[in-house]
Design an enzyme around this catalytic site. Structure first.
Site, PDB file in Angstrom:
ATOM      1  N   CYS A  84       0.833  -1.209   0.000  1.00 23.82           N
ATOM      2  CA  CYS A  84       0.000   0.000   0.000  1.00 23.82           C
ATOM      3  C   CYS A  84       0.870   1.263   0.000  1.00 23.82           C
ATOM      4  O   CYS A  84       1.597   1.504  -0.957  1.00 23.82           O
ATOM      5  CB  CYS A  84      -0.993  -0.032   1.159  1.00 23.82           C
ATOM      6  SG  CYS A  84      -2.341   1.166   0.957  1.00 23.82           S
ATOM      7  N   HIS A 193      -3.858  -4.754  -0.111  1.00 25.15           N
ATOM      8  CA  HIS A 193      -3.481  -5.251   1.215  1.00 25.15           C
ATOM      9  C   HIS A 193      -3.565  -6.771   1.227  1.00 25.15           C
ATOM     10  O   HIS A 193      -4.657  -7.322   1.396  1.00 25.15           O
ATOM     11  CB  HIS A 193      -4.417  -4.678   2.287  1.00 25.15           C
ATOM     12  CG  HIS A 193      -4.193  -3.246   2.599  1.00 25.15           C
ATOM     13  ND1 HIS A 193      -3.302  -2.823   3.557  1.00 25.15           N
ATOM     14  CD2 HIS A 193      -4.748  -2.135   2.072  1.00 25.15           C
ATOM     15  CE1 HIS A 193      -3.309  -1.507   3.627  1.00 25.15           C
ATOM     16  NE2 HIS A 193      -4.182  -1.057   2.728  1.00 25.15           N
ATOM     17  N   GLU A 195      -2.722  -8.745   3.559  1.00 27.97           N
ATOM     18  CA  GLU A 195      -3.141  -9.190   4.892  1.00 27.97           C
ATOM     19  C   GLU A 195      -4.646  -9.061   5.095  1.00 27.97           C
ATOM     20  O   GLU A 195      -5.190  -9.605   6.058  1.00 27.97           O
ATOM     21  CB  GLU A 195      -2.386  -8.413   5.976  1.00 27.97           C
ATOM     22  CG  GLU A 195      -2.841  -6.988   6.222  1.00 27.97           C
ATOM     23  CD  GLU A 195      -2.316  -5.972   5.221  1.00 27.97           C
ATOM     24  OE1 GLU A 195      -2.515  -4.767   5.447  1.00 27.97           O
ATOM     25  OE2 GLU A 195      -1.699  -6.374   4.200  1.00 27.97           O
TER      26      GLU A 195
END
Length: 213
Positions: A84, A193, A195
């Site tokens: 990001c 992202h 995650e």
């Protein structure tokens, strides 16, 4: 001795989610979250997640010496993953906050979505938020086991432009096409992202832990 994977914490936002996701897919690697430039340089692999405003991000990196530590990791040939704002900070310059010089690892620029229009002439909504498909622009170990056009989770108001074609590992279409993933030797960076991207994101992080550039 097991590998050490350093997740850079420069004190802005909750960056621990990336560390937790890496721990899920680690195979004997030690995951540390650190703001110590010496630990970053000493690590076998480094993850640079980013949140918040780019000017604040770059200012903290410079104040702490993490900016040079990140450049040193890139120059040393160690696997380095930007996420990001971490991807955006690796570019040459961002137009956010009236213009900010970034780390210059990639020769790219960061541009605001809100001043641009889609191919249909509609002004783009910002931020670009939610799940969107990523087109893989090359075969790369970081895409292993991940289907082309898999959806990943995005939250951003700025995007990377101006990269040479051979540095664009993935693209996303949000009214216009932008670089969703960039690669340069041992450095890989993504705008989305991982995650927060469920199984596909975990697969990409697992690929990073296995990647031998």
């Amino acid at each position: 001795m097991s590998e050490v994977v350093a997740v850079i914490d420069y004190g802005m936002g909750n960056l621990h989610s990336a560390g937790k996701a890496l721990e899920k897919v680690a195979d004997g690697q030690k995951i540390i979250i650190t703001g110590d430039p010496a630990q970053v340089r000493a690590a076998d692999r480094v993850v640079f997640p980013g949140v918040g405003a780019i000017r604040d991000c770059i200012a903290v990196l410079k104040d702490t010496g993490l900016d040079q530590a990140i450049r040193d990791v890139a120059a040393a040939g160690k696997p380095l993953l930007g996420i990001c704002v971490g991807m955006q900070a690796m570019m040459a310059r961002s137009e956010e906050n009236h213009g900010v010089d970034c780390l210059g690892i990639f020769d790219g620029q960061v541009t605001f979505f809100g001043e641009q229009f889609s191919d249909t002439g509609v002004r783009l909504k910002v931020p670009h938020m939610g799940w969107n498909q990523v087109q893989q622009c090359m075969a790369h170990p970081m895409w292993a086991g991940i289907d082309n056009h898999t959806r990943f989770y995005f939250v951003h108001s700025y995007c990377v432009t101006g990269l040479p074609d051979d540095a664009v590992a993935g693209r996303c279409d949000y009214g216009l096409s932008f670089a969703a993933a960039a690669v340069q030797g041992n450095v890989f960076a993504v705008q989305f992202h991982p995650e927060k991207s469920a199984d596909a994101g975990l697969a990409l992080l697992e690929n990073f832990l296995r990647w031998q550039p």
